[in-house]
Design a protein around this motif. Structure first.
Motif, PDB file in Angstrom:
ATOM      1  N   HIS A 126      11.147  -4.842   7.095  1.00 31.39           N
ATOM      2  CA  HIS A 126      10.652  -4.624   5.735  1.00 31.39           C
ATOM      3  C   HIS A 126      10.991  -3.218   5.234  1.00 31.39           C
ATOM      4  O   HIS A 126      10.375  -2.737   4.270  1.00 31.39           O
ATOM      5  CB  HIS A 126       9.139  -4.841   5.697  1.00 31.39           C
ATOM      6  N   GLY A 127      11.954  -2.584   5.869  1.00 34.74           N
ATOM      7  CA  GLY A 127      12.266  -1.192   5.547  1.00 34.74           C
ATOM      8  C   GLY A 127      12.634  -0.952   4.108  1.00 34.74           C
ATOM      9  O   GLY A 127      12.426   0.153   3.586  1.00 34.74           O
ATOM     10  N   TYR A 128      13.161  -1.961   3.428  1.00 40.98           N
ATOM     11  CA  TYR A 128      13.565  -1.798   2.024  1.00 40.98           C
ATOM     12  C   TYR A 128      12.386  -1.460   1.118  1.00 40.98           C
ATOM     13  O   TYR A 128      12.557  -0.905   0.029  1.00 40.98           O
ATOM     14  CB  TYR A 128      14.237  -3.088   1.522  1.00 40.98           C
ATOM     15  N   LYS A 129      11.173  -1.797   1.550  1.00 45.39           N
ATOM     16  CA  LYS A 129      10.008  -1.547   0.703  1.00 45.39           C
ATOM     17  C   LYS A 129       9.054  -0.506   1.303  1.00 45.39           C
ATOM     18  O   LYS A 129       7.951  -0.317   0.803  1.00 45.39           O
ATOM     19  CB  LYS A 129       9.247  -2.854   0.440  1.00 45.39           C
ATOM     20  N   VAL A 130       9.479   0.156   2.380  1.00 45.09           N
ATOM     21  CA  VAL A 130       8.637   1.154   3.062  1.00 45.09           C
ATOM     22  C   VAL A 130       9.027   2.558   2.631  1.00 45.09           C
ATOM     23  O   VAL A 130      10.209   2.906   2.593  1.00 45.09           O
ATOM     24  CB  VAL A 130       8.765   1.021   4.591  1.00 45.09           C
ATOM     25  N   SER A 131       8.048   3.390   2.308  1.00 48.45           N
ATOM     26  CA  SER A 131       8.289   4.799   1.974  1.00 48.45           C
ATOM     27  C   SER A 131       7.096   5.628   2.419  1.00 48.45           C
ATOM     28  O   SER A 131       6.027   5.094   2.724  1.00 48.45           O
ATOM     29  CB  SER A 131       8.522   4.977   0.465  1.00 48.45           C
ATOM     30  N   GLY A 132       7.279   6.929   2.450  1.00 51.44           N
ATOM     31  CA  GLY A 132       6.201   7.827   2.855  1.00 51.44           C
ATOM     32  C   GLY A 132       5.832   8.779   1.741  1.00 51.44           C
ATOM     33  O   GLY A 132       6.705   9.328   1.056  1.00 51.44           O
ATOM     34  N   ILE A 133       4.533   8.975   1.552  1.00 48.29           N
ATOM     35  CA  ILE A 133       4.012   9.937   0.577  1.00 48.29           C
ATOM     36  C   ILE A 133       3.001  10.804   1.319  1.00 48.29           C
ATOM     37  O   ILE A 133       1.967  10.313   1.769  1.00 48.29           O
ATOM     38  CB  ILE A 133       3.338   9.239  -0.616  1.00 48.29           C
ATOM     39  N   THR A 134       3.316  12.072   1.451  1.00 49.11           N
ATOM     40  CA  THR A 134       2.482  12.968   2.261  1.00 49.11           C
ATOM     41  C   THR A 134       1.137  13.226   1.589  1.00 49.11           C
ATOM     42  O   THR A 134       1.067  13.489   0.385  1.00 49.11           O
ATOM     43  CB  THR A 134       3.205  14.308   2.499  1.00 49.11           C
ATOM     44  N   ASN A 135       0.080  13.129   2.359  1.00 47.83           N
ATOM     45  CA  ASN A 135      -1.268  13.362   1.853  1.00 47.83           C
ATOM     46  C   ASN A 135      -1.430  14.758   1.271  1.00 47.83           C
ATOM     47  O   ASN A 135      -0.674  15.675   1.582  1.00 47.83           O
ATOM     48  CB  ASN A 135      -2.294  13.184   2.970  1.00 47.83           C
TER      49      ASN A 135
END
Length: 365
Positions: A126-135
């Motif tokens: 599912h990597g196409y829809k995975v992202s990171g947003i730092t707290n």
């Protein structure tokens, strides 16, 4: 019940959200129920699913799936089944429109066997829809210029109050006023994941040499608490451990310490290293997850702390030695790193823009 109630609420109050944002395994059913049409009032509502710690997955016997209200045929490796169990976290990942983690690097790490806790292949799929947003952190609650829990206040332009906080903290914890010793603090759950065993194994030579003192606040595994108690008994006046939760003391330790250690084996984001930098306390962290995203090593020239890579005693001790060396021999560089950390924006005002951009990209308006 929680997930179904959350999806039923908008219809009950006459409100149609563009997006439903669910968090961790406890709400893993929300994206699935939404996509499978549980709530007819939300046919166009999309979902975001945030993973705070992939180690906690909510895995239950397969027959429990009938209690969730999902079709039995979804108990398969592409949707909800994982190693023969009904996995709530995997369910959320499979059905969500977007998946986020609490730091950019953690989004990459969980796609590897080392950090994925057996779900790495699922994340890659599912990597196409995975992202990171730092707290972010609450920059009003954690502000050394106005923090009501501190004995003195200070800011990046005037650090005099920080020395007063250090002296007061030593007195409160019964630490000797050792001139030239770096006061190192740790505020954490006391678990193997947090690298507490590394810290205990490493510090004695530096304490005996008079180079550092150690202050610990936290609770957790009994064997680690016992080892910390033994360390304190071996080094009275140089080590102090306070077991339990104490918000006010946490603020005073972050403010009064010179350095702050976070030697975690993995860390999705972490907040304490950001608190530390806000208070002019240089963090020493493992280069992983959100720790890597938020702390720049002083070796690059404009750093705000110290980091190490492989999780072993040698690499941690080397980083600790660098930290103590900079503190004791290069005070001007230490102060410059303090000011860089204190003036970096770690607030939610900045972090929230990542979610705003994500939400806007998922909607037509």
């Amino acid at each position: 019940v929680l997930s179904k109630a959350a999806l039923a609420l908008p219809g009950a109050i006459g409100w149609t959200p563009h997006i439903v944002h669910a968090h961790d395994w406890q709400t893993g059913l929300v994206p699935a129920l939404l996509q499978r049409g549980f709530c007819k009032a939300l046919p166009a509502t999309r979902s975001v699913y945030t993973i705070h710690n992939i180690a906690f997955q909510g895995a239950f016997p397969g027959h429990d799936m009938r209690l969730a209200g999902l079709d039995p045929w979804l108990f398969n490796p592409m949707h909800s089944e994982h190693f023969g169990r009904f996995n709530m976290l995997k369910t959320g990942i499979a059905f969500a429109d977007r998946v986020t983690t609490v730091s950019k690097r953690y989004a990459e790490e969980i796609q590897t066997p080392e950090f994925g806790w057996t779900l790495d292949a699922v994340i890659r799929h599912h990597g196409y829809k995975v992202s990171g947003i730092t707290n972010g952190i609450d920059a009003r609650a954690w502000d050394p210029a106005s923090d009501p829990m501190l004995p003195a206040h200070f800011d990046a332009e005037d650090l005099a109050g920080k020395l007063a906080c250090k002296e007061a903290l030593r007195k409160e914890l019964g630490l000797v006023p050792a001139e030239g010793a770096c006061l190192v603090a740790l505020v954490s759950r006391l678990t193997e994941q947090k690298g507490i065993d590394l810290l205990i194994d490493a510090v004695s030579p530096y304490i005996i040499a008079g180079r550092m003192q150690l202050a610990v606040l936290g609770s957790g595994d009994l064997h680690l608490e016992n080892r910390l108690a033994a360390l304190q008994a071996r080094h009275p006046g140089w080590v102090h451990a306070w077991y339990g939760y104490n918000e006010a003391l946490a603020h005073r330790m972050v403010a009064g310490a010179d350095a702050f250690v976070v030697p975690s084996r993995f860390e999705p984001c972490g907040l304490t290293q950001m608190y530390a930098m806000r208070y002019g306390t240089l963090p020493l962290v493992r280069f992983t997850g959100g720790l890597a995203d938020t702390v720049r090593d002083v070796s690059i020239g404009d750093g705000t702390g110290f980091s190490f890579g492989p999780i072993d005693l040698g690499h941690f001790s080397a980083a600790l030695d660098r930290c103590l060396g900079l503190y004791q021999h290069f005070p001007a560089e230490w102060r410059a790193a303090q000011r860089r950390g204190m003036t970096t924006d770690f607030s939610w005002d900045k972090a929230a823009t990542g979610y705003v951009d994500l939400y806007r990209g998922m909607t037509w308006t």
